[in-house]
Design a protein around this motif. Structure first.
Motif, PDB file in Angstrom:
ATOM      1  N   LEU A 100      47.877  58.388   5.315  1.00 33.80           N
ATOM      2  CA  LEU A 100      47.690  57.222   4.446  1.00 33.80           C
ATOM      3  C   LEU A 100      48.848  56.250   4.602  1.00 33.80           C
ATOM      4  O   LEU A 100      49.997  56.655   4.763  1.00 33.80           O
ATOM      5  N   ARG A 101      48.549  54.969   4.475  1.00 34.59           N
ATOM      6  CA  ARG A 101      49.586  53.951   4.548  1.00 34.59           C
ATOM      7  C   ARG A 101      49.451  53.001   3.373  1.00 34.59           C
ATOM      8  O   ARG A 101      48.397  52.919   2.749  1.00 34.59           O
ATOM      9  N   GLY A 102      50.504  52.293   3.106  1.00 35.15           N
ATOM     10  CA  GLY A 102      50.474  51.316   2.024  1.00 35.15           C
ATOM     11  C   GLY A 102      51.327  51.753   0.845  1.00 35.15           C
ATOM     12  O   GLY A 102      51.577  52.938   0.635  1.00 35.15           O
ATOM     13  N   GLU A 103      51.778  50.758   0.091  1.00 33.54           N
ATOM     14  CA  GLU A 103      52.664  51.028  -1.032  1.00 33.54           C
ATOM     15  C   GLU A 103      51.980  51.829  -2.133  1.00 33.54           C
ATOM     16  O   GLU A 103      52.640  52.513  -2.919  1.00 33.54           O
ATOM     17  N   ASP A 104      50.653  51.752  -2.203  1.00 38.51           N
ATOM     18  CA  ASP A 104      49.940  52.446  -3.272  1.00 38.51           C
ATOM     19  C   ASP A 104      49.459  53.827  -2.849  1.00 38.51           C
ATOM     20  O   ASP A 104      48.662  54.457  -3.563  1.00 38.51           O
ATOM     21  N   ALA A 105      49.939  54.337  -1.698  1.00 39.04           N
ATOM     22  CA  ALA A 105      49.437  55.606  -1.170  1.00 39.04           C
ATOM     23  C   ALA A 105      49.653  56.752  -2.158  1.00 39.04           C
ATOM     24  O   ALA A 105      48.732  57.526  -2.438  1.00 39.04           O
ATOM     25  N   ARG A 106      50.867  56.876  -2.714  1.00 43.53           N
ATOM     26  CA  ARG A 106      51.118  57.977  -3.629  1.00 43.53           C
ATOM     27  C   ARG A 106      50.252  57.854  -4.890  1.00 43.53           C
ATOM     28  O   ARG A 106      49.720  58.847  -5.384  1.00 43.53           O
ATOM     29  N   GLY A 107      50.075  56.644  -5.386  1.00 36.54           N
ATOM     30  CA  GLY A 107      49.230  56.454  -6.551  1.00 36.54           C
ATOM     31  C   GLY A 107      47.794  56.875  -6.287  1.00 36.54           C
ATOM     32  O   GLY A 107      47.148  57.499  -7.142  1.00 36.54           O
ATOM     33  N   ARG A 108      47.280  56.549  -5.119  1.00 35.06           N
ATOM     34  CA  ARG A 108      45.926  56.952  -4.749  1.00 35.06           C
ATOM     35  C   ARG A 108      45.814  58.466  -4.629  1.00 35.06           C
ATOM     36  O   ARG A 108      44.819  59.070  -5.049  1.00 35.06           O
ATOM     37  N   VAL A 109      46.857  59.083  -4.077  1.00 31.75           N
ATOM     38  CA  VAL A 109      46.874  60.538  -3.933  1.00 31.75           C
ATOM     39  C   VAL A 109      46.861  61.210  -5.303  1.00 31.75           C
ATOM     40  O   VAL A 109      46.102  62.152  -5.548  1.00 31.75           O
ATOM     41  N   LEU A 110      47.697  60.727  -6.211  1.00 33.49           N
ATOM     42  CA  LEU A 110      47.761  61.312  -7.546  1.00 33.49           C
ATOM     43  C   LEU A 110      46.424  61.159  -8.268  1.00 33.49           C
ATOM     44  O   LEU A 110      45.980  62.075  -8.983  1.00 33.49           O
ATOM     45  N   ALA A 111      45.770  60.018  -8.087  1.00 38.93           N
ATOM     46  CA  ALA A 111      44.466  59.809  -8.717  1.00 38.93           C
ATOM     47  C   ALA A 111      43.434  60.778  -8.144  1.00 38.93           C
ATOM     48  O   ALA A 111      42.603  61.330  -8.873  1.00 38.93           O
ATOM     49  N   ALA A 112      43.474  61.002  -6.826  1.00 38.51           N
ATOM     50  CA  ALA A 112      42.528  61.924  -6.190  1.00 38.51           C
ATOM     51  C   ALA A 112      42.765  63.358  -6.657  1.00 38.51           C
ATOM     52  O   ALA A 112      41.809  64.098  -6.925  1.00 38.51           O
ATOM     53  N   LEU A 113      44.029  63.750  -6.769  1.00 36.72           N
ATOM     54  CA  LEU A 113      44.344  65.100  -7.242  1.00 36.72           C
ATOM     55  C   LEU A 113      43.916  65.285  -8.696  1.00 36.72           C
ATOM     56  O   LEU A 113      43.454  66.362  -9.088  1.00 36.72           O
ATOM     57  N   ASP A 114      44.045  64.238  -9.480  1.00 32.45           N
ATOM     58  CA  ASP A 114      43.593  64.303 -10.863  1.00 32.45           C
ATOM     59  C   ASP A 114      42.070  64.487 -10.912  1.00 32.45           C
ATOM     60  O   ASP A 114      41.551  65.253 -11.735  1.00 32.45           O
ATOM     61  N   GLU A 115      41.365  63.800 -10.032  1.00 34.14           N
ATOM     62  CA  GLU A 115      39.902  63.902 -10.008  1.00 34.14           C
ATOM     63  C   GLU A 115      39.421  65.315  -9.709  1.00 34.14           C
ATOM     64  O   GLU A 115      38.382  65.755 -10.217  1.00 34.14           O
ATOM     65  N   VAL A 116      40.160  66.039  -8.857  1.00 36.19           N
ATOM     66  CA  VAL A 116      39.733  67.395  -8.506  1.00 36.19           C
ATOM     67  C   VAL A 116      40.420  68.451  -9.365  1.00 36.19           C
ATOM     68  O   VAL A 116      40.320  69.649  -9.101  1.00 36.19           O
ATOM     69  N   GLY A 117      41.131  68.007 -10.417  1.00 34.03           N
ATOM     70  CA  GLY A 117      41.735  68.933 -11.354  1.00 34.03           C
ATOM     71  C   GLY A 117      43.018  69.583 -10.881  1.00 34.03           C
ATOM     72  O   GLY A 117      43.364  70.684 -11.314  1.00 34.03           O
ATOM     73  N   LEU A 118      43.751  68.897 -10.010  1.00 34.78           N
ATOM     74  CA  LEU A 118      45.006  69.452  -9.492  1.00 34.78           C
ATOM     75  C   LEU A 118      46.210  68.594  -9.862  1.00 34.78           C
ATOM     76  O   LEU A 118      47.239  68.651  -9.179  1.00 34.78           O
ATOM     77  N   ASP A 119      46.105  67.827 -10.935  1.00 37.48           N
ATOM     78  CA  ASP A 119      47.237  66.984 -11.333  1.00 37.48           C
ATOM     79  C   ASP A 119      48.463  67.814 -11.707  1.00 37.48           C
ATOM     80  O   ASP A 119      49.592  67.320 -11.620  1.00 37.48           O
ATOM     81  N   HIS A 120      48.266  69.080 -12.059  1.00 38.01           N
ATOM     82  CA  HIS A 120      49.384  69.954 -12.423  1.00 38.01           C
ATOM     83  C   HIS A 120      49.962  70.680 -11.212  1.00 38.01           C
ATOM     84  O   HIS A 120      50.925  71.434 -11.340  1.00 38.01           O
ATOM     85  N   ARG A 121      49.388  70.455 -10.016  1.00 37.64           N
ATOM     86  CA  ARG A 121      49.844  71.159  -8.804  1.00 37.64           C
ATOM     87  C   ARG A 121      50.313  70.181  -7.736  1.00 37.64           C
ATOM     88  O   ARG A 121      50.409  70.530  -6.564  1.00 37.64           O
TER      89      ARG A 121
END
Length: 229
Positions: A84-105
């Motif tokens: 992934l590239r772009g300044e918002d990459a980490r934000g997108r990753v965190l949102a995706a992990l939250d969607e699959v229930g892994l925000d705590h991991r």
């Protein structure tokens, strides 16, 4: 795909196959072991290019395999962020992990994840790319029965939210009937049967329509059932 052909050692595993998947459609691909299902998926993913025939796929596509294929030396969020590239990459990753229930991991190491968690991380890695075509190669096969049901429910929910076209390779007829708009049976290098599934979602295994389709698909796959006999 039109007239797709893929040979290995002079033997055609895929032989003149035609396939059309509509935008947002969920297709399950069934067939006996060695019939070419995973080869077909690799062609769609652009991993296997040594083919004849015409193949047209969206530029934005992503694949999740049976094995999560997480890099053990990178934390979970960095695995999801690969490429992934772009300044918002980490934000997108965190949102995706939250969607699959892994925000705590988010900062966990892959080797500390359960099988289901690792597979959800792999699914997040595919979805964070916002694909128009999502390719799933038996993503639930290695999971225990309860975790498999949870993963199937998650896949259904994410598909409804993001609306990519999906091609799911599976050996599980019940999984195909629970998730897909169409169940395709592959044999002799082609799609030999195309079965539409019209039952309303969420699907009930005891629904007479589902039971009839289950018996029909199992018969096509060479698995005798009381209903078929």
């Amino acid at each position: 795909m039109r007239g797709l052909r893929r040979e290995f050692g002079g033997r055609a595993v895929i032989d003149g196959l035609d396939l059309t998947v509509a935008p947002g459609e969920f297709v399950a691909l069934l067939g006996r072991s060695g019939c070419g299902k995973s080869t077909l998926l690799r062609v769609l993913a652009g991993i296997d290019l040594d083919v004849a025939g015409a193949v047209s796929v969206p530029r934005r596509r992503a694949v999740a395999f049976q094995e999560p294929r997480l890099l053990p030396w990178k934390r979970v969020w960095r695995n999801v962020a690969l490429g992934l590239r772009g300044e918002d990459a980490r934000g997108r990753v965190l949102a995706a992990l939250d969607e699959v229930g892994l925000d705590h991991r988010v900062d966990a190491w892959p080797l500390t994840l359960s099988g289901g968690e690792a597979q959800r991380a792999a699914l997040a890695r595919a979805l964070v790319r916002e694909p128009d075509l999502l390719l799933l190669d038996e993503p639930c096969a290695s999971l225990d029965a309860l975790t498999r049901l949870r993963m199937q429910a998650l896949i259904a929910d994410l598909w409804e939210r993001h609306a990519p076209a999906v091609v799911l390779v599976t050996h599980d007829v019940d999984e195909a009937l629970a998730l897909a708009d169409r169940a395709l049976v592959m044999s002799d290098g082609v799609i030999s049967e195309d079965v539409a599934i019209h039952a309303a979602r969420p699907r009930r295994p005891a629904d007479p329509e589902i039971l009839a389709l289950r018996a029909h698909l199992l018969e096509l796959l060479g698995v005798p059932t009381p209903a078929a006999s």
